[in-house]
Every structure is written in structure tokens, then in C-alpha cells.
Scaffold this motif. Structure first.
Motif, PDB file in Angstrom:
ATOM      1  N   ALA A  30      -9.231  -2.143  -0.935  1.00  0.00           N
ATOM      2  CA  ALA A  30      -8.195  -1.655  -0.018  1.00  0.00           C
ATOM      3  C   ALA A  30      -7.695  -0.318  -0.547  1.00  0.00           C
ATOM      4  O   ALA A  30      -7.826  -0.035  -1.742  1.00  0.00           O
ATOM      5  N   PRO A  31      -7.126   0.532   0.311  1.00  0.00           N
ATOM      6  CA  PRO A  31      -6.526   1.770  -0.190  1.00  0.00           C
ATOM      7  C   PRO A  31      -5.389   1.463  -1.154  1.00  0.00           C
ATOM      8  O   PRO A  31      -4.658   0.476  -0.987  1.00  0.00           O
ATOM      9  N   VAL A  32      -5.240   2.296  -2.184  1.00  0.00           N
ATOM     10  CA  VAL A  32      -4.176   2.083  -3.164  1.00  0.00           C
ATOM     11  C   VAL A  32      -3.493   3.410  -3.469  1.00  0.00           C
ATOM     12  O   VAL A  32      -4.142   4.456  -3.544  1.00  0.00           O
ATOM     13  N   LEU A  33      -2.181   3.363  -3.600  1.00  0.00           N
ATOM     14  CA  LEU A  33      -1.389   4.511  -4.028  1.00  0.00           C
ATOM     15  C   LEU A  33      -0.952   4.246  -5.455  1.00  0.00           C
ATOM     16  O   LEU A  33      -0.264   3.258  -5.728  1.00  0.00           O
ATOM     17  N   LEU A  34      -1.395   5.095  -6.385  1.00  0.00           N
ATOM     18  CA  LEU A  34      -1.074   4.961  -7.801  1.00  0.00           C
ATOM     19  C   LEU A  34      -0.049   6.019  -8.187  1.00  0.00           C
ATOM     20  O   LEU A  34      -0.212   7.192  -7.840  1.00  0.00           O
ATOM     21  N   LEU A  57      -3.874   8.902  -4.332  1.00  0.00           N
ATOM     22  CA  LEU A  57      -4.170   8.025  -3.210  1.00  0.00           C
ATOM     23  C   LEU A  57      -5.685   7.806  -3.222  1.00  0.00           C
ATOM     24  O   LEU A  57      -6.449   8.763  -3.108  1.00  0.00           O
ATOM     25  N   VAL A  58      -6.105   6.557  -3.402  1.00  0.00           N
ATOM     26  CA  VAL A  58      -7.516   6.232  -3.579  1.00  0.00           C
ATOM     27  C   VAL A  58      -7.960   5.305  -2.461  1.00  0.00           C
ATOM     28  O   VAL A  58      -7.381   4.233  -2.267  1.00  0.00           O
ATOM     29  N   ASN A  59      -8.979   5.707  -1.725  1.00  0.00           N
ATOM     30  CA  ASN A  59      -9.460   4.893  -0.614  1.00  0.00           C
ATOM     31  C   ASN A  59     -10.215   3.676  -1.131  1.00  0.00           C
ATOM     32  O   ASN A  59     -10.597   3.604  -2.295  1.00  0.00           O
ATOM     33  N   ASP A 101      -1.995  13.813  -6.537  1.00  0.00           N
ATOM     34  CA  ASP A 101      -0.590  14.215  -6.447  1.00  0.00           C
ATOM     35  C   ASP A 101      -0.083  14.303  -5.011  1.00  0.00           C
ATOM     36  O   ASP A 101       0.508  15.304  -4.604  1.00  0.00           O
ATOM     37  N   PRO A 102      -0.295  13.234  -4.219  1.00  0.00           N
ATOM     38  CA  PRO A 102       0.314  13.211  -2.886  1.00  0.00           C
ATOM     39  C   PRO A 102       1.838  13.138  -2.966  1.00  0.00           C
ATOM     40  O   PRO A 102       2.535  13.501  -2.036  1.00  0.00           O
ATOM     41  N   ILE A 103       2.334  12.629  -4.118  1.00  0.00           N
ATOM     42  CA  ILE A 103       3.769  12.590  -4.380  1.00  0.00           C
ATOM     43  C   ILE A 103       4.029  13.464  -5.596  1.00  0.00           C
ATOM     44  O   ILE A 103       3.383  13.295  -6.635  1.00  0.00           O
ATOM     45  N   SER A 122       6.071   6.277   5.129  1.00  0.00           N
ATOM     46  CA  SER A 122       6.518   7.501   5.801  1.00  0.00           C
ATOM     47  C   SER A 122       7.530   8.259   4.958  1.00  0.00           C
ATOM     48  O   SER A 122       7.680   9.473   5.095  1.00  0.00           O
ATOM     49  N   GLN A 123       8.250   7.539   4.069  1.00  0.00           N
ATOM     50  CA  GLN A 123       9.182   8.189   3.163  1.00  0.00           C
ATOM     51  C   GLN A 123       8.525   8.583   1.840  1.00  0.00           C
ATOM     52  O   GLN A 123       8.981   9.493   1.158  1.00  0.00           O
ATOM     53  N   LEU A 124       7.439   7.904   1.500  1.00  0.00           N
ATOM     54  CA  LEU A 124       6.759   8.183   0.242  1.00  0.00           C
ATOM     55  C   LEU A 124       5.838   9.392   0.350  1.00  0.00           C
ATOM     56  O   LEU A 124       5.714  10.182  -0.586  1.00  0.00           O
ATOM     57  N   LEU A 125       5.167   9.534   1.492  1.00  0.00           N
ATOM     58  CA  LEU A 125       4.155  10.571   1.666  1.00  0.00           C
ATOM     59  C   LEU A 125       4.591  11.585   2.712  1.00  0.00           C
ATOM     60  O   LEU A 125       5.356  11.252   3.632  1.00  0.00           O
ATOM     61  N   PRO A 126       4.101  12.816   2.622  1.00  0.00           N
ATOM     62  CA  PRO A 126       4.436  13.814   3.649  1.00  0.00           C
ATOM     63  C   PRO A 126       3.841  13.454   5.003  1.00  0.00           C
ATOM     64  O   PRO A 126       2.874  12.687   5.092  1.00  0.00           O
ATOM     65  N   ALA A 127       4.406  14.007   6.049  1.00  0.00           N
ATOM     66  CA  ALA A 127       3.974  13.693   7.410  1.00  0.00           C
ATOM     67  C   ALA A 127       2.496  14.010   7.626  1.00  0.00           C
ATOM     68  O   ALA A 127       1.804  13.331   8.398  1.00  0.00           O
ATOM     69  N   SER A 128       1.987  15.021   6.928  1.00  0.00           N
ATOM     70  CA  SER A 128       0.588  15.409   7.109  1.00  0.00           C
ATOM     71  C   SER A 128      -0.381  14.337   6.632  1.00  0.00           C
ATOM     72  O   SER A 128      -1.562  14.346   6.998  1.00  0.00           O
TER      73      SER A 128
END
Length: 246
Positions: A30-34, A57-59, A101-103, A122-128
Motif C-alpha cells: 500500500a502507499p506509505v507516507l514516512l 511518499l512511497v507507492n 520531502d513532500p512535507i 489534505s492538511q499533511l500534503l500540499p494541494a498539488s
């Protein structure tokens, strides 16, 4: 900021907060945000490349290792049918398997930790990062529901394909296309999640392994190393909280 090791489980997402030893080469289902909450983390890849960052962010199905350097980290996992997964697959993950470094470096880690616990992408990552939502194929969405309803009971793939009115070969192809991994691999991932649900019911790791339909502890360890990169006992060691969210 608290340094406790904790896990939250929900039907379409999960969150780990704490310290972990280095994880060998593995690939998630699954996708994971580290996120390194107290300092940078380092990811390494089969080609020998290494990347030090504050977040990644790893797919699904991207082979990598992780060295957190003893930092307090967050790992946020999203299931294939989570709304945020569909938005990410229509956004950043549509054309790249990894985003470094998405965050930005967390200047306010306590605030970030609270947003993680609410799973508010939506609050953790930018809208893009989030594209226009691409719905999961209804037949595959139904198959995931059937799997969850079956729980730990054996589930024949041919019967599952028949439930959603597909041939077994077409089901296999469509599942991989929609989810990003094979049905067999996702089923293994689902059983790993099930182990943690049983641990949350105060079962021992051995009892939880058998309850989740795995043969023995060695079977669990092999699957865990393949998908998480470390032994399950290392994740559970020193765990202060395991909460199941409804």
C-alpha cells in the motif's frame, strides 16, 4: 513530543509512531507516507542509491530499505480503497513512484503528530499532491469488501472472481491494474494487518499468527520481512498502545 511507540488501525489505513531498527529491502502493499519527526531518515534502493530526507511518499510495490537513525518516525499506510489513495494516484503518484520531502522539516512536530493521528492528508500534503479523484473499479472495491468480511477465513480466488462476475484471469489482471500489486500479495498484506487486530485483542503474537490464518511464526516472519523489512517482534517490542479505530 512523546516518544511512545504506538499503532492505530482503521479499515482502510494505519499509523505507526515510534522508533524502529533499520529495515532491510522490502516493498509495501500500500502507499506509505514516512516522516522523521525528530530528525532525518534515509531510504536506500536496490541500485545502491541512498536518499536522506525528512519525509517520503512511497507507492505500493516500490522496493526500498529504511534507516531511521534512531529517530522518532511516523509511517502512515493507506489501503487501495482509501479516498486519499485514489487522490494520490490521480496526483503525485500518477507518474512517479517516490516523492521526497513532500512535507518540509517539521518545525512543529506535535501539531504534525496530531494531524497524522486524524489521517488528514489534505492538511499533511500540499494541494498539488492530490489530483481529481479516480474511483476504484467497483468490482475490485467489492472484492476488497468481501475479503474484509471473510476476515481470517480461507477465501478462494476463483470464488472471489465469481462474486464480482469476472473470470479468474481477468480478475487477476484488473486487481493488479487497480491496486498496484497482485491479489496474492495483497492477501498476504491483509493477513499481516489481521495479526495486529488479534494482538489488539490481547492475543500473543503466536496466537495472533494462527488466528490470522498463517501456518506458524516463521511464516509470519518471512512475510513481515518481505513487506515491512523487520521482524514483527521488533515492531511490537515496547509498544505502549495499539488502538483499533471504528
Amino acid at each position: 513530543m512523546t516518544q511512545e511507540k504506538r499503532i492505530w488501525l482503521a479499515h482502510d489505513r494505519a499509523l505507526f509512531l515510534g522508533e524502529l531498527p533499520p529495515a532491510r529491502m522490502h516493498a509495501h502493499a500500500a502507499p506509505v507516507l514516512l516522516i522523521g519527526l525528530s530528525g532525518p531518515i534515509t531510504l536506500h534502493f536496490p541500485d545502491g542509491r541512498r536518499e536522506t530526507c525528512h519525509s517520503a511518499l512511497v507507492n505500493a510495490d516500490v522496493k526500498h530499505g529504511l534507516d531511521s537513525g534512531g529517530e522518532y518516525i511516523a509511517s502512515l499506510y493507506l489501503e487501495p480503497d482509501a479516498p486519499e489513495t485514489r487522490l494520490l494516484k490521480a496526483g503525485w503518484l500518477s507518474d512517479r513512484p517516490l516523492v521526497f520531502d513532500p512535507i518540509p522539516s517539521p518545525a512543529r512536530p506535535r501539531s504534525l503528530e496530531r494531524r497524522l493521528q486524524s489521517f488528514d492528508m489534505s492538511q499533511l500534503l500540499p494541494a498539488s499532491a492530490l489530483g481529481h479523484r479516480a474511483e476504484l473499479d467497483n468490482r475490485i472495491a467489492r472484492s476488497l469488501d468481501y475479503l474484509r468480511e471473510a476476515g481470517d477465513q480461507p477465501f478462494n480466488r476463483a470464488n472471489l472472481a465469481n462474486q464480482v462476475h469476472l473470470s479468474e484471469s481477468r480478475f487477476n489482471h484488473l486487481f493488479r491494474e487497480e491496486v498496484g500489486i497482485s491479489f496474492r500479495r495483497y492477501r498476504s498484506w491483509s493477513r499481516l494487518r489481521s495479526v495486529f487486530y488479534h494482538v489488539a485483542k490481547n492475543q500473543s503474537l503466536t496466537e495472533a499468527t494462527l488466528s490470522a490464518g498463517l501456518h506458524d511464526s516463521a511464516h509470519l516472519s518471512r512475510m513481515f520481512q518481505d513487506m515491512i523489512g523487520i521482524a514483527p517482534s521488533r515492531v511490537l517490542r515496547g509498544l505502549q498502545g495499539l488502538q483499533v479505530l471504528r
